[in-house]
Design a protein around this motif. Structure first.
Motif, PDB file in Angstrom:
ATOM      1  N   TRP A  97       0.828  -1.206   0.000  1.00 24.17           N
ATOM      2  CA  TRP A  97       0.000   0.000   0.000  1.00 24.17           C
ATOM      3  C   TRP A  97       0.865   1.260   0.000  1.00 24.17           C
ATOM      4  O   TRP A  97       0.556   2.213  -0.686  1.00 24.17           O
ATOM      5  CB  TRP A  97      -0.899   0.020   1.239  1.00 24.17           C
ATOM      6  N   ALA A  98       1.925   1.215   0.812  1.00 13.71           N
ATOM      7  CA  ALA A  98       2.830   2.366   0.907  1.00 13.71           C
ATOM      8  C   ALA A  98       4.242   1.886   0.610  1.00 13.71           C
ATOM      9  O   ALA A  98       4.822   1.112   1.370  1.00 13.71           O
ATOM     10  CB  ALA A  98       2.758   3.000   2.296  1.00 13.71           C
ATOM     11  N   GLY A  99       4.781   2.322  -0.516  1.00 12.01           N
ATOM     12  CA  GLY A  99       6.107   1.913  -0.945  1.00 12.01           C
ATOM     13  C   GLY A  99       6.487   2.705  -2.180  1.00 12.01           C
ATOM     14  O   GLY A  99       5.772   3.623  -2.586  1.00 12.01           O
ATOM     15  N   ARG A 100       7.571   2.347  -2.814  1.00  7.16           N
ATOM     16  CA  ARG A 100       8.003   3.083  -4.002  1.00  7.16           C
ATOM     17  C   ARG A 100       6.968   2.959  -5.136  1.00  7.16           C
ATOM     18  O   ARG A 100       6.664   3.939  -5.814  1.00  7.16           O
ATOM     19  CB  ARG A 100       9.367   2.572  -4.466  1.00  7.16           C
ATOM     20  N   ARG A 101       6.470   1.740  -5.316  1.00  8.20           N
ATOM     21  CA  ARG A 101       5.437   1.512  -6.340  1.00  8.20           C
ATOM     22  C   ARG A 101       4.350   0.621  -5.742  1.00  8.20           C
ATOM     23  O   ARG A 101       4.467  -0.612  -5.754  1.00  8.20           O
ATOM     24  CB  ARG A 101       6.043   0.861  -7.585  1.00  8.20           C
ATOM     25  N   PRO A 102       3.287   1.215  -5.197  1.00 15.14           N
ATOM     26  CA  PRO A 102       2.200   0.414  -4.619  1.00 15.14           C
ATOM     27  C   PRO A 102       1.594  -0.523  -5.660  1.00 15.14           C
ATOM     28  O   PRO A 102       1.564  -0.218  -6.858  1.00 15.14           O
ATOM     29  CB  PRO A 102       1.184   1.480  -4.184  1.00 15.14           C
ATOM     30  N   GLY A 103       1.151  -1.679  -5.196  1.00 17.42           N
ATOM     31  CA  GLY A 103       0.563  -2.636  -6.119  1.00 17.42           C
ATOM     32  C   GLY A 103       0.603  -4.042  -5.569  1.00 17.42           C
ATOM     33  O   GLY A 103       0.836  -4.255  -4.368  1.00 17.42           O
ATOM     34  N   ILE A 104       0.381  -5.030  -6.437  1.00 22.17           N
ATOM     35  CA  ILE A 104       0.387  -6.442  -6.061  1.00 22.17           C
ATOM     36  C   ILE A 104       1.592  -7.108  -6.720  1.00 22.17           C
ATOM     37  O   ILE A 104       1.814  -6.947  -7.931  1.00 22.17           O
ATOM     38  CB  ILE A 104      -0.911  -7.144  -6.511  1.00 22.17           C
ATOM     39  N   TYR A 105       2.325  -7.864  -5.935  1.00 24.22           N
ATOM     40  CA  TYR A 105       3.530  -8.529  -6.436  1.00 24.22           C
ATOM     41  C   TYR A 105       3.455 -10.028  -6.132  1.00 24.22           C
ATOM     42  O   TYR A 105       2.965 -10.434  -5.076  1.00 24.22           O
ATOM     43  CB  TYR A 105       4.788  -7.929  -5.801  1.00 24.22           C
ATOM     44  N   THR A 106       3.936 -10.819  -7.062  1.00 23.73           N
ATOM     45  CA  THR A 106       3.934 -12.270  -6.863  1.00 23.73           C
ATOM     46  C   THR A 106       5.286 -12.778  -6.376  1.00 23.73           C
ATOM     47  O   THR A 106       5.448 -13.961  -6.093  1.00 23.73           O
ATOM     48  CB  THR A 106       3.577 -12.989  -8.180  1.00 23.73           C
ATOM     49  N   SER A 107       6.236 -11.877  -6.266  1.00 22.00           N
ATOM     50  CA  SER A 107       7.577 -12.221  -5.783  1.00 22.00           C
ATOM     51  C   SER A 107       7.906 -11.371  -4.567  1.00 22.00           C
ATOM     52  O   SER A 107       7.761 -10.141  -4.598  1.00 22.00           O
ATOM     53  CB  SER A 107       8.619 -11.985  -6.890  1.00 22.00           C
TER      54      SER A 107
END
Length: 270
Positions: free
Chosen positions: A10-20
């Motif tokens: 939610w809060a980071g350089r590039r918010p989103g969903i990651y599989t790794s």
């Protein structure tokens, strides 16, 4: 095969969903107040990304610093992926992980020889902490002990300014402990300086990284709960007797491992 996980940032350089996890970690490592959480399905992850208030969010509480002494581009890195890329394919890389930025930067400048062993958790040291602790007194003696899993113990004293100059080294002894060895090393150093005719040694500082051993010397009593061998027990008795009969002026100081690295008398077996 491990189950697939989905990492929501939610809060980071590039918010989103990651599989790794590696990709997700890149987004949060070193990012102030980063927020993230893992999920077992993409559906859960997508719902969580859109509804963060409905989810108990994890916070990035600890940042690690990776010191690369020997690699393609030596330096201090906050991202493990970047640090790893400096060492992959590099012959005999040298690196270590720290929990403190100040200590990592200090370790990088001083070199790997002063920081043997694996990573140990360290609290982040402020500028005020570093100023308060300062630097070790060079004209001093450092003592340390080593004891393996079978109770084989030894101890030594070296000059702080030249760890290759060993003033004394005792052992190995059986059925000892690390704290007993530290205690005996301190008393050995005190007695050694007491006998010297040059009175400048009577006030020479002595460093130890064992608060327990320092406390035993202050109490003039080895408070071990272990059962030492007859030889070690005899050494303890002699040391306690010496402390009761001999006042001394040598300051016994705590070696600040978190700031200065391993004590010069360290046996290097961690």
């Amino acid at each position: 095969m491990a189950d697939q996980k989905y990492y929501v940032v939610w809060a980071g350089r590039r918010p989103g969903i990651y599989t790794s996890w590696t990709e997700a970690q890149r987004q949060i490592s070193g990012f102030k107040d980063a927020k993230f959480k893992s999920f077992k399905s993409r559906a859960e992850a997508e719902f969580a990304l859109k509804n963060p208030d409905a989810i108990e969010v994890s916070s990035k509480k600890k940042t690690y610093y990776y010191v690369v002494w020997a690699g393609f581009t030596p330096g201090v890195y906050q991202d493990w992926g970047e640090a790893k890329s400096q060492m992959t394919g590099f012959k005999k890389p040298k690196y270590k992980t720290f929990g403190s930025k100040q200590l990592a930067e200090k370790a990088f400048l001083e070199g790997p020889e002063k920081y043997p062993g694996s990573y140990k958790k360290t609290r982040d040291l402020s500028v005020a902490d570093l100023k308060r602790i300062g630097n070790p007194i060079e004209m001093s003696l450092a003592v340390d002990a080593a004891c393996n899993g079978k109770g084989v113990m030894e101890y030594q004293g070296v000059w702080t300014f030249n760890k290759d100059h060993v003033l004394f080294k005792m052992g190995p002894f059986t059925r000892g402990t690390n704290n007993i060895g530290e205690f005996l090393a301190l008393v050995h150093a005190l007695a050694y300086f007491k006998k010297d005719k040059d009175k400048k040694f009577h006030t020479m500082p002595i460093y130890s990284d064992s608060r327990i051993a320092m406390g035993w010397v202050k109490a003039k009593k080895c408070r071990t709960k272990q059962s030492p061998s007859p030889e070690v027990k005899n050494l303890i008795t002699r040391a306690e007797k010496w402390l009761h009969n001999n006042p001394f002026q040598n300051p016994i100081l705590k070696w600040e491992t978190k700031v200065w690295g391993e004590i010069p008398a360290d046996f290097g077996r961690k």
